[in-house]
Structure formats: structure tokens, C-alpha cells
Design a protein around this motif. Structure first.
Motif, PDB file in Angstrom:
ATOM      1  N   ARG A 163      23.069 108.186  59.740  1.00 31.16           N
ATOM      2  CA  ARG A 163      22.122 108.256  58.630  1.00 31.16           C
ATOM      3  C   ARG A 163      20.702 108.494  59.126  1.00 31.16           C
ATOM      4  O   ARG A 163      19.932 109.243  58.513  1.00 31.16           O
ATOM      5  CB  ARG A 163      22.179 106.980  57.799  1.00 31.16           C
ATOM      6  CG  ARG A 163      23.450 106.844  56.982  1.00 31.16           C
ATOM      7  CD  ARG A 163      23.402 105.635  56.076  1.00 31.16           C
ATOM      8  NE  ARG A 163      22.297 105.705  55.133  1.00 31.16           N
ATOM      9  CZ  ARG A 163      22.065 104.788  54.191  1.00 31.16           C
ATOM     10  NH1 ARG A 163      22.866 103.740  54.087  1.00 31.16           N
ATOM     11  NH2 ARG A 163      21.050 104.912  53.376  1.00 31.16           N
ATOM     12  N   PRO A 174      17.696 110.612  53.566  1.00 28.27           N
ATOM     13  CA  PRO A 174      18.489 109.384  53.475  1.00 28.27           C
ATOM     14  C   PRO A 174      18.170 108.623  52.204  1.00 28.27           C
ATOM     15  O   PRO A 174      17.112 108.791  51.606  1.00 28.27           O
ATOM     16  CB  PRO A 174      18.041 108.590  54.715  1.00 28.27           C
ATOM     17  CG  PRO A 174      16.653 109.066  54.970  1.00 28.27           C
ATOM     18  CD  PRO A 174      16.640 110.520  54.569  1.00 28.27           C
ATOM     19  N   THR A 181      29.091 104.572  53.822  1.00 25.93           N
ATOM     20  CA  THR A 181      27.690 104.882  54.141  1.00 25.93           C
ATOM     21  C   THR A 181      26.736 104.313  53.104  1.00 25.93           C
ATOM     22  O   THR A 181      25.572 104.080  53.400  1.00 25.93           O
ATOM     23  CB  THR A 181      27.460 106.404  54.198  1.00 25.93           C
ATOM     24  OG1 THR A 181      27.688 106.974  52.902  1.00 25.93           O
ATOM     25  CG2 THR A 181      28.373 107.055  55.219  1.00 25.93           C
TER      26      THR A 181
END
Length: 434
Positions: A166, A172, A366
Motif C-alpha cells: 500500500r 492509498p 487490504t
């Protein structure tokens, strides 16, 4: 690892300007156990994170520059493993290395026989002892390219790898409060593992599966992409409430093993048990790289009804003691003396045996929306863990954006299982839907 909300940021690791790098220091017990296991027969503790992108790949100089800017200040990625002196039983150490060498760690690679075959090849190759044990490979694919992060498990766990990925990518998700490696002073009493529970965690409970035994030195990899909408629908299959994605994955794995005829035919033996890594970082600080997890054995029910399997797994993993148990085990491992002994080594071998757990099952998310490099979008992530000395199967589910990637790793003798199992897991997820 069970999925939890994660931040995009990393805890700062760079030394203050003008200060010297720290000297070699003993590895934490979990790192040391995995480092020593590297030399156990044909075991290779390298694991891989694969990230697929749609679009044109960056040039190698561009990728190296990006890695240097976004990862270069993290001391963890400069650590080299080793043992002090010549004593083979000496406790291993981490030694901070020289300046970050993006030229060695970031490389172009090819996949003439396909990405799965190349990933299996890299998974079976130990990383050299002279440098920090990780590499990032840039590989072409039919739809774009892939990044394959290859690392020794003593260096990074799954949450660490996801957090690094990330940090490497563009756009992000906004940072949110996330996990820290250890409690801050003044926290509540740390969790304790009672004597009955501690004894229960040592007893043999797992069924050796038909393919158990010494693994060979080659690896086979298979994966399947599952729309996250299918996982989400399966989570709503229980009348008692929404199940976790991790429970859906574990229950589907149980059904897939049953469908593949891989659970054995000796009903008087203990059941099939998955070893499930659980992240034990605290939830109010940036992610700290390294290994910060403990494993909990989860019984995988053999019921024919997929929703009944889901209810059993979800009930077990939702118990309040589940996370406390993992934290207590992590504290117990961290408190071990920095030396080797016959009892500790025997327990380590037992924990790697099929009597302790039948297979490894790990899921990570994630918790981010669109990520990419330039105009190329990240469309999927898969995790490929190492195998144990006698356990020739590991299964993972990594979730990102609109898809989950289910992956299976076996030794080469059981490559047919690696190819078949991810599709069977997807079928079982589909069968759970209300």
C-alpha cells in the motif's frame, strides 16, 4: 491472518540524522524459530505476495526509484540474518545492513511458462544469507504486469507485506487508526493463557491427511479470483447474523477438502484443524513491520451442508476468547529465553507436525479502494506461504477492492491438488449463499 482495518502508513524506523546504525541484536523468538526452520530438510521459509495490475508496467528504473523513496527509510528492510560466531546452536541475530540497494532488491523477471509456474519456482528458492532476505520482481502478464514480493518469513508477515504494498502504490485510502506491535505502558492486564487452555493447545487434535509426510523441494501453486460480492453474499447466509469473511473462507476450505476426497477415511482420528494466523498488533498506531501474530487452531467441520459448516466455524472464531488466546500465545512466545534447548526444539518440531494442525489457512484484507502505479490499476492480490516439514498444503484468501484471490500451495508431488483446490473453494463459497 484474520482481516482487520489497516492504515496506509508505517511506523517510522529510520534512525535520527547523525546517529549510527544499531549493532546486531538477537532475533525475537518467532523470527528465530522461522530462521532456524529454513534448514529443516527441504523446507524453504520464503513466501510470496503477488499483486496483479491492468495497464502498462513501470520501467525498472522508475520502480526502483519508487521503492527507494517509499521503502528505503525502513530499517527492517535492511536487516540481514545470521548467527554469531561459528556455534551452530547460537541464537540468531538481525544485523542492520548498509545503505538501501534497490538495484539488488528490485529486479525484472520473466514467466515463459506462466505466472503460476514462475511464482512456484521463486517460492522454492531460498534467499541468500549475505543480504536482507527480500526481493521485488516485476513480471509481464497477459493483461498488464505483476509485482511479486519474495521474502523470508522471518523478516515479514502478511500484514507487513500488505502495508508495504500500500505504501508503494498511488492513491492509498486515508490513514485510519491501526495496529501497533506491543501495548503502551499503563494498558490493562495482558491476556493470560490458563493452564487448562495451555494444555489443550498442546494436545494432538488434528487429523493427518492422506498427502501428509515429508515435502519435496519443489512447489506447485494454483489460484482463483472470486468476486468479493460472492463472499459478501455468503457472509449473509446465517440467520444468527453476518459471518466474517474469514469464517466463509475457512468453511469453504473445509468443504473443498471434503469434495476433493482429501480428508482421509479414519473417522476415529481427530478432525481436520486449520492453523490460522491471527494478527496481535494493537489497534491505535501505525503498522510495525516484522512478525506480530500468533496461530490458533480452528476445527474445520466435515458436514455436508455448507451453511452448517459456516455456522460452526463462525461460532468458534467469534468467541471472545479467540483473540485473547492469540495474544496470550504471542506473549508466551515472546517471553521465551534467548537460547535453544531439547524441550523447545521438540515442541517446535511437534508444532510443525500434522498431529498439531492439518493445514495452514490464512486470510488478509487490504481494506483499501483503488490503488495503482500511474495509470495501471491494482486488480488482485494473492498470498503464497511456505510449507511445513510434513504439511504439504497451505491455503490463503487475500481480499482487495472488488475481488478475493484464493491460492493454494503444495509440494510438487501434489500439484493436482494445488490446481484444483482454489476452484473448489470458490464453488463452496457460491454454495453457501442464501
Amino acid at each position: 491472518m484474520t482481516p482487520h482495518p489497516r492504515p496506509a502508513g508505517l511506523a517510522p524506523e529510520a534512525p535520527a540524522p547523525g546517529t549510527e546504525r544499531p549493532a546486531a541484536r538477537p532475533m525475537p523468538p518467532l523470527d528465530a524459530w522461522m530462521y532456524r526452520d529454513q534448514n529443516s530438510g527441504t523446507i524453504c521459509l520464503t513466501w510470496c505476495l503477488v499483486a496483479w495490475f491492468q495497464g502498462a508496467p513501470p520501467s525498472l528504473p522508475e520502480l526502483r526509484g519508487r521503492v527507494l523513496r517509499r521503502w528505503g527509510h525502513h530499517e527492517r528492510l535492511s536487516l540481514t540474518p545470521g548467527t554469531p560466531g561459528a556455534a551452530p546452536d547460537a541464537w540468531p541475530e538481525w544485523t542492520p545492513g548498509p545503505d538501501f540497494d534497490a538495484g539488488h532488491h528490485v529486479v525484472e523477471s520473466t514467466a515463459p511458462d506462466g505466472l503460476e509456474a514462475r511464482a512456484a519456482q521463486l517460492l522454492a528458492q531460498p534467499l541468500g544469507p549475505a543480504r536482507p532476505p527480500w526481493q521485488l520482481h516485476l513480471l509481464p502478464t497477459d493483461e498488464g504486469f505483476a509485482l511479486l514480493l519474495r521474502t523470508h518469513h522471518a523478516l515479514l508477515d502478511g500484514v507487513s507485506a500488505i502495508t508495504l504494498l500500500r505504501a508503494l502504490l498511488d492513491a492509498p485510502a486515508p490513514a485510519v487508526p491501526g495496529p501497533r506491535a506491543r501495548p503502551a505502558p499503563g494498558r490493562a492486564e495482558p491476556p493470560r493463557l490458563g493452564p487448562v487452555r495451555a494444555l489443550a493447545d498442546l494436545l494432538p487434535r488434528a487429523r493427518p491427511l492422506p498427502f501428509h509426510g515429508p515435502v519435496d523441494s519443489r512447489r506447485a501453486v494454483g489460484w482463483s479470483r472470486v468476486p468479493l460480492a460472492e463472499v459478501s453474499t455468503a457472509r449473509d447466509a446465517l440467520p444468527s447474523g453476518r459471518a466474517s469473511a474469514n469464517a466463509v473462507f475457512l468453511a469453504a476450505t473445509a468443504g473443498a477438502l471434503r469434495a476433493a476426497g482429501a480428508t482421509g477415511r479414519l473417522p476415529w482420528l481427530p478432525g481436520v484443524c486449520a492453523m490460522v494466523p491471527v494478527d496481535v498488533r494493537d489497534g491505535d498506531g501505525p503498522v510495525v513491520l516484522g512478525n506480530h501474530y500468533a496461530t490458533v487452531r480452528v476445527p474445520l467441520p466435515a458436514h455436508e451442508d455448507p451453511r452448517r459448516r459456516l455456522a460452526a466455524v463462525d461460532g468458534f472464531t467469534r468467541r471472545a476468547e479467540f483473540k485473547r488466546r492469540a495474544r496470550a500465545q504471542a506473549l508466551l512466545v515472546a517471553s521465551r529465553p534467548r537460547k535453544h534447548g531439547p524441550l523447545g526444539d521438540a515442541l517446535g518440531r511437534y508444532a510443525n507436525s500434522p498431529l498439531y494442525s492439518s493445514l495452514l489457512c490464512s486470510s488478509v484484507a487490504t481494506h483499501a479502494d483503488a490503488l495503482g502505479i500511474g495509470s495501471s490499476r491494482l486488480v488482485g492480490i494473492g498470498g503464497l506461504p511456505p510449507l511445513g516439514p510434513e504439511r504439504a498444503l497451505a491455503v490463503t484468501m487475500f481480499l482487495h477492492d472488488a475481488h478475493a484471490v484464493v491460492a493454494a500451495v503444495t509440494d510438487h508431488r501434489h500439484q493436482a491438488l494445488a490446481a484444483r483446490l482454489p476452484s473448489l473453494i470458490r464453488e463452496e463459497i457460491h454454495a453457501m449463499r442464501p
